[in-house]
Design an enzyme around this catalytic site. Structure first.
Site, PDB file in Angstrom:
ATOM      1  N   CYS A  73       0.805  -1.222   0.000  1.00 16.79           N
ATOM      2  CA  CYS A  73       0.000   0.000   0.000  1.00 16.79           C
ATOM      3  C   CYS A  73       0.836   1.271   0.000  1.00 16.79           C
ATOM      4  O   CYS A  73       0.278   2.367  -0.053  1.00 16.79           O
ATOM      5  CB  CYS A  73      -0.942  -0.009   1.201  1.00 16.79           C
ATOM      6  SG  CYS A  73      -1.962  -1.491   1.269  1.00 16.79           S
ATOM      7  N   HIS A  95      -2.812   7.655   6.370  1.00 13.85           N
ATOM      8  CA  HIS A  95      -3.072   6.376   5.698  1.00 13.85           C
ATOM      9  C   HIS A  95      -4.486   5.928   6.037  1.00 13.85           C
ATOM     10  O   HIS A  95      -5.221   5.473   5.167  1.00 13.85           O
ATOM     11  CB  HIS A  95      -2.039   5.346   6.137  1.00 13.85           C
ATOM     12  CG  HIS A  95      -2.063   4.088   5.340  1.00 13.85           C
ATOM     13  ND1 HIS A  95      -1.946   4.078   3.967  1.00 13.85           N
ATOM     14  CD2 HIS A  95      -2.194   2.785   5.719  1.00 13.85           C
ATOM     15  CE1 HIS A  95      -1.994   2.828   3.530  1.00 13.85           C
ATOM     16  NE2 HIS A  95      -2.152   2.024   4.564  1.00 13.85           N
ATOM     17  N   GLU A 154      -1.515   4.751  13.886  1.00  9.44           N
ATOM     18  CA  GLU A 154      -1.178   5.980  13.185  1.00  9.44           C
ATOM     19  C   GLU A 154      -1.533   7.221  13.983  1.00  9.44           C
ATOM     20  O   GLU A 154      -0.766   8.190  14.014  1.00  9.44           O
ATOM     21  CB  GLU A 154      -1.866   6.016  11.823  1.00  9.44           C
ATOM     22  CG  GLU A 154      -1.435   7.199  10.978  1.00  9.44           C
ATOM     23  CD  GLU A 154      -1.984   7.161   9.563  1.00  9.44           C
ATOM     24  OE1 GLU A 154      -1.472   7.911   8.718  1.00  9.44           O
ATOM     25  OE2 GLU A 154      -2.924   6.386   9.307  1.00  9.44           O
ATOM     26  N   LYS A 200     -10.043   7.723   2.553  1.00  5.47           N
ATOM     27  CA  LYS A 200     -10.505   6.361   2.260  1.00  5.47           C
ATOM     28  C   LYS A 200     -11.966   6.139   2.637  1.00  5.47           C
ATOM     29  O   LYS A 200     -12.573   5.161   2.192  1.00  5.47           O
ATOM     30  CB  LYS A 200      -9.608   5.336   2.960  1.00  5.47           C
ATOM     31  CG  LYS A 200      -8.209   5.232   2.369  1.00  5.47           C
ATOM     32  CD  LYS A 200      -7.389   4.154   3.055  1.00  5.47           C
ATOM     33  CE  LYS A 200      -6.018   3.966   2.419  1.00  5.47           C
ATOM     34  NZ  LYS A 200      -5.100   5.094   2.689  1.00  5.47           N
ATOM     35  N   HIS A 209     -10.030   1.682   0.014  1.00  2.00           N
ATOM     36  CA  HIS A 209      -8.574   1.523   0.038  1.00  2.00           C
ATOM     37  C   HIS A 209      -8.112   1.107  -1.356  1.00  2.00           C
ATOM     38  O   HIS A 209      -8.429   0.000  -1.815  1.00  2.00           O
ATOM     39  CB  HIS A 209      -8.189   0.474   1.084  1.00  2.00           C
ATOM     40  CG  HIS A 209      -6.732   0.453   1.414  1.00  2.00           C
ATOM     41  ND1 HIS A 209      -5.766   1.016   0.622  1.00  2.00           N
ATOM     42  CD2 HIS A 209      -6.063  -0.082   2.482  1.00  2.00           C
ATOM     43  CE1 HIS A 209      -4.584   0.844   1.172  1.00  2.00           C
ATOM     44  NE2 HIS A 209      -4.733   0.180   2.301  1.00  2.00           N
ATOM     45  N   PHE A 255       1.617  -3.586   3.867  1.00  2.00           N
ATOM     46  CA  PHE A 255       1.962  -4.928   4.313  1.00  2.00           C
ATOM     47  C   PHE A 255       3.464  -5.153   4.118  1.00  2.00           C
ATOM     48  O   PHE A 255       4.056  -4.708   3.125  1.00  2.00           O
ATOM     49  CB  PHE A 255       1.189  -5.962   3.495  1.00  2.00           C
ATOM     50  CG  PHE A 255      -0.221  -6.211   3.957  1.00  2.00           C
ATOM     51  CD1 PHE A 255      -0.788  -5.492   4.989  1.00  2.00           C
ATOM     52  CD2 PHE A 255      -0.998  -7.186   3.343  1.00  2.00           C
ATOM     53  CE1 PHE A 255      -2.086  -5.729   5.406  1.00  2.00           C
ATOM     54  CE2 PHE A 255      -2.304  -7.438   3.743  1.00  2.00           C
ATOM     55  CZ  PHE A 255      -2.851  -6.703   4.778  1.00  2.00           C
TER      56      PHE A 255
END
Length: 417
Positions: A172, A312, A323, A341, A346, A405
Site C-alpha cells: 500500500c 493512511h 497511526e 478512504k 482503500h 503490508f
C-alpha cells in the site's frame, strides 16, 4: 516565488502535473469534489455476489480512447484495467503539466509506476480459462497484460518516454515509493522529467476473498456506504477499491525555465521498515515514527511546522490506532488530519499516489476534506480529525502517510509554492 533548496543544496523538485482515476470520479477535479463532499462510493458489487464481503469501491466505466484521444494505444483487450487506469491518470498529469510527449526530450523522461498486485483480473480470468479448457484457451497476451512491470513499460510506449523505466511494489506504499524514486532520479540528474505514481485494479473474487480471510475487510454488508470509516469508534476494516494516481515531477529550475509554476514542492520524504510482521503494523509505530522524522529532516522542517496530515487511515482497528498515536507523538495536536478512504475505499498500491494528489489540492485550496462516515472518534484517537464537512485551513507544509503490508512506511512532505 521562493524556491527552497533541499538539505545539501540538492535541486528542489516540483510536482508540475497530476492525474487521478478513482471510484470518486475520472480526473483530479471530480475526485476532489466528491472527497470534499464526503460522499462514500462503496456499494454492493455484483461480481462479488455470494462472497462474505460483497461490496467494493469501483471506478465508474469509461472508454480509454475517449479519455486519451489520439494517443498511441494498443487494442483495449490487450490491456488489464490496472494499465488502463494508469494510462488515463498519466495522460491527465502530462496535460496538466503543459507537456507534449510529441516534442519532449524522450531520452530524458523517466517512468516509475507502483502496483501491489499487477494485472490480477487478467491472471484470475485466464486461470479459470486454463482450468476449463487447458493451454489452448489461454490468451497470448496473458503475460503482457498481467506482469506488474508492464504498466511502466506500456506507459513508456504510449507516451514515448525512453529514460529510466521502473516498477515499484511496496504494497500500500507503492505509489509513495514510486514518487520518492522519481525524485531521486531527478536529484541525481538521471532524467529531466519523471512520470510517477501507482495503479491498482484487483477488486476480484479471489483477491477480495483473500483479504476477507485475513480479517482485513469491513463486514458491513448491510450498509456498504457506511463501511469505510477511518478513526471511527465502530470501524471494522477497510473496503476494497481501485484506481490510479500519477504526477509529473521536474526540477524547479527546469520547470521555471519553460514557464511552468509548480503545483507543490516535494520538500522531503522518509522510508523505513517495521521489521515486525507480514501484515500487521508495529503497534508501537516505531517505523512510522522514523519515517515521519526522516521526511521532516529531508525537508529541513520542524514538527511544529506541519499544518496537515493526509493519513493512511485505513479504517482498520490496528492501523488507525497506531497511526493516530504516532501523529500525536511526533507532531502533537497541531496538524489537521484527514483520511480520504472513507470516500474512495482503500486503493491498495495506488492509495499513496492518489492521496498525494489530494494533499496537493489541500495545499492549493487551503481546504481539508472530511473523514467520511466518521460519527464518533474512537477512544484514544488524540488527533484533530476533520468531521462532517471540509475545513478551511491554511496549509504550508503537509504530510501524506502510506503504510503497507510487509512493514513498508513512506511519508511524503509537500510545501506550498
Amino acid at each position: 516565488m521562493t524556491v527552497r533548496s533541499a538539505p545539501g543544496d540538492r535541486p528542489p523538485v516540483w510536482i508540475t502535473g497530476a492525474g487521478v482515476v478513482s471510484p470518486a470520479g475520472l480526473g483530479v477535479q471530480a475526485t476532489w469534489e466528491r472527497v470534499c463532499a464526503g460522499l462514500p462510493t462503496a456499494r454492493t458489487d455484483p461480481e462479488l455476489a455470494g462472497l462474505p464481503v460483497d461490496f467494493s469501491c469501483r471506478v465508474p466505466p469509461y472508454d480509454l480512447r475517449e479519455a486519451l484521444p489520439g494517443a498511441r494505444l494498443p487494442a483495449p483487450e490487450r490491456l488489464d484495467p490496472f494499465t488502463v487506469f494508469a494510462a488515463t491518470a498519466a495522460g491527465e498529469a502530462i496535460a496538466d503539466a503543459g507537456l507534449d510527449p510529441g516534442v519532449w526530450p524522450a531520452e530524458r523522461v523517466a517512468v516509475v509506476v507502483g502496483t501491489s498486485l499487477g494485472g490480477a483480473r487478467t491472471l484470475e480470468d485466464q486461470h479459470e480459462r486454463f482450468l476449463d479448457g487447458g493451454y489452448r484457451r489461454l490468451s497470448a497476451s496473458l503475460l503482457p497484460r498481467y506482469m506488474p512491470n508492464l504498466v511502466a513499460g506500456q506507459l513508456s510506449i504510449v507516451f514515448g518516454a525512453r529514460g529510466p523505466c521502473l516498477q515499484t511494489s511496496t504494497a500500500c506504499a507503492s505509489g509513495a515509493t514510486a514518487i520518492t524514486i522519481a525524485a531521486d532520479l531527478l536529484r541525481a540528474g538521471r532524467c529531466d522529467i519523471a512520470l510517477a505514481g501507482a495503479t491498482e485494479a484487483c477488486v476480484t473474487p479471489l483477491i477480495t476473498s483473500a483479504f476477507a480471510r485475513l480479517g482485513a475487510l469491513s463486514q458491513r454488508t448491510d450498509a456498504p456506504g457506511e463501511a469505510s470509516r477511518p478513526f471511527d469508534r465502530e470501524r471494522d476494516g477497510f473496503v476494497m477499491g481501485e484506481g490510479a494516481g500519477m504526477v509529473v515531477l521536474e526540477r524547479a529550475e527546469d520547470a521555471t525555465a519553460r514557464g511552468c509554476r509548480g503545483r507543490a514542492l516535494l520538500a522531503g520524504y522518509g522510508a523505513t521498515s517495521d521489521a515486525h510482521h507480514p501484515v500487521a503494523p508495529d503497534p508501537q509505530g516505531a517505523g512510522a515514527v522514523r519515517a515521519i522524522r526522516a521526511a521532516l529532516e529531508d525537508a529541513a522542517a520542524g514538527a511544529d511546522e506541519v499544518d496537515h496530515v493526509n493519513a493512511h487511515g485505513t479504517s482498520t482497528p490496528l492501523n488507525d490506532a497506531m497511526e493516530s498515536a504516532v501523529i500525536s507523538h511526533v507532531l502533537g495536536p497541531r496538524p489537521v488530519v484527514t483520511s480520504t478512504k472513507g470516500v474512495t475505499g482503500h486503493l491498495l498500491g495506488a492509495a499513496g499516489a492518489v492521496e498525494a494528489v489530494l494533499t496537493l489540492r489541500t495545499l492549493e485550496e487551503a481546504l481539508v476534506p472530511p473523514c467520511a462516515n466518521l460519527r464518533e472518534v474512537s477512544e484514544g484517537i488524540g488527533i484533530d480529525v476533520v468531521m462532517d464537512r471540509p475545513r478551511h485551513h491554511p496549509v504550508n507544509l503537509a504530510l501524506s502517510n502510506s503504510f503497507g503490508f510487509g512493514g513498508h512506511n513512506v511519508v511524503l512532505a509537500f510545501r506550498r509554492v
